[in-house]
Design a protein around this motif. Sequence first.
Motif, short mmCIF file in Angstrom:
data_model
loop_
_atom_site.label_atom_id
_atom_site.label_comp_id
_atom_site.label_asym_id
_atom_site.label_seq_id
_atom_site.Cartn_x
_atom_site.Cartn_y
_atom_site.Cartn_z
N LEU A 167 0.83 -1.20 0.00
CA LEU A 167 0.00 0.00 0.00
C LEU A 167 0.86 1.26 0.00
CD1 LEU A 167 -2.73 1.40 0.20
CD2 LEU A 167 -2.69 1.02 2.67
N GLN A 168 1.90 1.26 0.80
CA GLN A 168 2.77 2.43 0.88
C GLN A 168 3.48 2.69 -0.44
OE1 GLN A 168 4.93 3.86 4.58
NE2 GLN A 168 6.52 2.68 3.55
N ASP A 169 3.98 1.65 -1.09
CA ASP A 169 4.65 1.82 -2.39
C ASP A 169 3.67 2.36 -3.43
OD1 ASP A 169 6.96 0.88 -1.30
OD2 ASP A 169 6.76 -1.16 -2.09
N PHE A 170 2.43 1.88 -3.41
CA PHE A 170 1.45 2.35 -4.39
C PHE A 170 1.12 3.83 -4.15
CE2 PHE A 170 -2.73 3.19 -6.04
CZ PHE A 170 -2.70 2.59 -7.30
N LEU A 171 0.89 4.22 -2.91
CA LEU A 171 0.55 5.62 -2.63
C LEU A 171 1.68 6.57 -3.02
CD1 LEU A 171 -1.23 5.31 0.86
CD2 LEU A 171 -2.29 5.83 -1.35
#
Length: 461
Positions: A167-171
């Motif tokens: 999730l963090q990489d996508f955001l």
Amino acid sequence: MADLQLQKKGKKNDNGVGSVVDFLLANARLVLGVGGAAMLGIATLAVKRLIDRAASPPDDKELDEKAEQKSLEETWKEAVLVKTSPKFSRKTKRIDLGVPVSQEETGEPVPEPLSAEQDKPADELKKAPICFTLQERLLDYSRHCAGASERREQAGCRLVLDIMAELQDFLRAKHPEMPFSAMQLGGPLGSCLPIGCSEHTGLTLPLVLEPELWRFIPGHETILNEPQFWMVKREDMEFTARGSSPWDRFMVGGYLSSRTVVESLHKTLVGSINWPAIGTMLECVIQPVIAPDDLKLEVTHSDFHMIIHILPMVAAKDTVLLAHHHPNAPAENLWHQSFYDEEARLLQELDGADSGVRLPCLQILHGICRQNPSLRQLPAACLRNVILHLSNETSDWTQPDLADRFLQVLEELIGYLDKGFLPGYFNGNVNLFSCLREEDIDELGYGLYQVFTDPDSSLKK
């Protein structure tokens, strides 16, 4: 010996009354409703105690209980007067609810209770199942039902960390203009509090705010005067044009809108991320919750089911604010002050200082509330804060006193529900029941009353 004879005699006399009481309690809720059934329960327990005493010869102990008799009479009168009231009535003494007072409270020796198996023939006694005391049942429930195995806990933590990394990489790739700090584990996984086999956990998503452009306004200083709801105001608008901060596009009326931030992240969470592919890679099924005002992921693994709450957060000094909404939030630009980390840290410190059972007690109560539909709506913060309040009043939290502390926590909760106000431990002006409706409070009061009067039925595997 006299006390044992009294208990036997009381037990024999209770056969006829007990069937009537059981029938009344079984049908009372349908006829009288939640509050009325609770009142009838208190009244019938009081009447049973009076009948037992009337059928038994007087002794010295009864003379010492005249003050308690007065309380029973008051309870009976109160039941008659308010049985139609939706409020759940409660007396301060545990004996008013039909629970024996412990030896530590009276200073007198308490005889061992006479079990039902002692009246049975030897052959029947051999066939009868083993009966645990409440203390043994609580410890057994804590080990086998309320807690998670070490393997399951480790697997759950690894899975949450993997989802957090994805999730963090996508955001960061999707919204490079939005300065988020590194996501952090929240809930029991992040604080080392005991977790259950099907537990809620959280991921905090810190927003990086420019300290010179944003100011935190305490809840009691806002026009709403809600201590737990703060506001984040944009500063120096006359000198720094709108757009100087990447968070300006989430402003409503000059304040950072928590709802706007949540709705924007929800669109990304539901419409942009390929959760089926991520779930296949992580060997689980991940489904975002569709409700636009809630950032949640439902995760189904072969060994467990977990709900992950994603909580946007802003912080300044010792103040932590979460963009966590509930239906009763009075405005869209409010931020909820969280004391979760402080509560978890203090509970661990207190248990570490006296080898206490606050955390096991919390774990057991979590498990009971999770299994009981009428208690699932009780906020977990209420359990933590009641235990902290009680720790100030009661210092003995060692393992032999787990049963007493368990019942005492339930009794305190019922009392706070009766008042409709549970003050926060770190901020006494905050009412932790503010997110509950009156009918919710009635339902919780009735459910907790059932657990209090018959804890064994709630501890079944």
